[in-house]
Design a protein around this motif. Structure first.
Motif, PDB file in Angstrom:
ATOM      1  N   ASP A 185       0.811  -1.215   0.000  1.00 38.14           N
ATOM      2  CA  ASP A 185       0.000   0.000   0.000  1.00 38.14           C
ATOM      3  C   ASP A 185       0.845   1.266   0.000  1.00 38.14           C
ATOM      4  O   ASP A 185       0.311   2.370   0.140  1.00 38.14           O
ATOM      5  N   ALA A 186       2.147   1.100  -0.141  1.00 41.82           N
ATOM      6  CA  ALA A 186       3.031   2.266  -0.130  1.00 41.82           C
ATOM      7  C   ALA A 186       2.883   3.057  -1.424  1.00 41.82           C
ATOM      8  O   ALA A 186       2.461   2.529  -2.462  1.00 41.82           O
ATOM      9  N   SER A 187       3.253   4.312  -1.361  1.00 43.13           N
ATOM     10  CA  SER A 187       3.206   5.157  -2.554  1.00 43.13           C
ATOM     11  C   SER A 187       4.249   4.691  -3.563  1.00 43.13           C
ATOM     12  O   SER A 187       5.207   3.995  -3.223  1.00 43.13           O
ATOM     13  N   GLU A 188       4.055   5.109  -4.796  1.00 43.92           N
ATOM     14  CA  GLU A 188       5.012   4.752  -5.843  1.00 43.92           C
ATOM     15  C   GLU A 188       6.394   5.306  -5.518  1.00 43.92           C
ATOM     16  O   GLU A 188       7.417   4.667  -5.809  1.00 43.92           O
ATOM     17  N   GLU A 189       6.434   6.456  -4.895  1.00 44.91           N
ATOM     18  CA  GLU A 189       7.713   7.067  -4.524  1.00 44.91           C
ATOM     19  C   GLU A 189       8.465   6.197  -3.515  1.00 44.91           C
ATOM     20  O   GLU A 189       9.672   5.974  -3.655  1.00 44.91           O
ATOM     21  N   ILE A 190       7.754   5.690  -2.517  1.00 38.49           N
ATOM     22  CA  ILE A 190       8.382   4.853  -1.503  1.00 38.49           C
ATOM     23  C   ILE A 190       8.810   3.518  -2.100  1.00 38.49           C
ATOM     24  O   ILE A 190       9.900   3.005  -1.821  1.00 38.49           O
ATOM     25  N   ARG A 191       7.963   2.937  -2.941  1.00 37.66           N
ATOM     26  CA  ARG A 191       8.311   1.660  -3.574  1.00 37.66           C
ATOM     27  C   ARG A 191       9.557   1.809  -4.445  1.00 37.66           C
ATOM     28  O   ARG A 191      10.443   0.953  -4.435  1.00 37.66           O
TER      29      ARG A 191
END
Length: 225
Positions: A185-191
């Protein structure tokens, strides 16, 4: 899209075995390896289970064929990333680029095709190991990259044994965090940051100087206790 429609359109008399494998792949794509059964695949193709059993002795044989097809997809995803690489002559740059490409292909397939990805690693009843892991093409590609880094001297020879397992653990673990863990469920930035740091730490670890004797003994003592 109704997966059964695709399979039936592609089914021709005399090609039932391949039609059943394609149907099983669609089942795996939607529901993972547990959804692959003779009856379900036969239903999608539009034949009786009896007709399907002429080509597969049972569920395990069909699952094996489905895993092979899934492994082909995983290999193609890895190859696609390698093909994107710019041509470089420096052997270390080339080796690390290949490492990043095969790892990214692995992650890409896992996140785009989670059902088939899980099928790649499914174990049949009575099997003692993952589907011929050391001889399957995706892992042979990973081993070849590690061998390349060892041959050019980036990976010290004493650290070569089982390095492919360490790399696989890092990339596969990240894939599972994306699929079933908190990074799902993390943001694309975090992934993206997680991918970059995992690959950076992994590549650095392969080529870094070895631990001093005392540090290594401390580490091994804890692990072996």
């Amino acid at each position: 899209m109704n997966p059964s429609a695709t399979v039936r359109t592609g089914y021709h008399h005399g090609d039932l075995r391949n039609a059943l494998i394609r149907a099983a792949a669609d089942l795996a794509r939607e529901g993972g390896p547990r959804s692959v059964t003779i009856r379900a695949a036969a239903r999608m193709v539009g034949v009786t289970p009896t007709a399907a059993y002429r080509h597969f002795a049972g569920h395990e044989e069909l699952l094996q064929a489905t895993r092979e097809l899934a492994m082909t997809g995983l290999t193609e995803a890895m190859n696609a990333e390698v093909k994107k690489l710019p041509g470089v002559t420096d052997p270390v740059r080339r080796g690390l680029q290949n490492l990043a490409a095969v790892g990214l292909g692995y992650l890409t397939f896992a996140t785009r095709e989670p059902g088939l990805f899980r099928t790649c690693h499914a174990k049949g009843e009575g099997e003692s190991s993952v589907f011929d892991v050391w001889t399957a093409e995706p892992f042979r590609k990973a081993i070849a990259v590690i061998d390349e880094l060892a041959e050019i001297g980036y990976l010290p020879p004493q650290r070569r044994p089982m390095s492919e397992v360490a790399i696989w653990s890092a990339v596969h673990g990240l894939a599972m965090l994306f699929l079933d863990g908190p990074l799902g469920d993390a943001s694309e930035e975090i992934r993206q940051a997680a991918i970059e740091r995992t690959f950076e730490v992994t590549a650095t670890g392969l080529g870094a100087p070895p631990l001093t004797g005392e540090l290594r003994e401390d580490l091994l003592r804890i692990i072996r206790s």
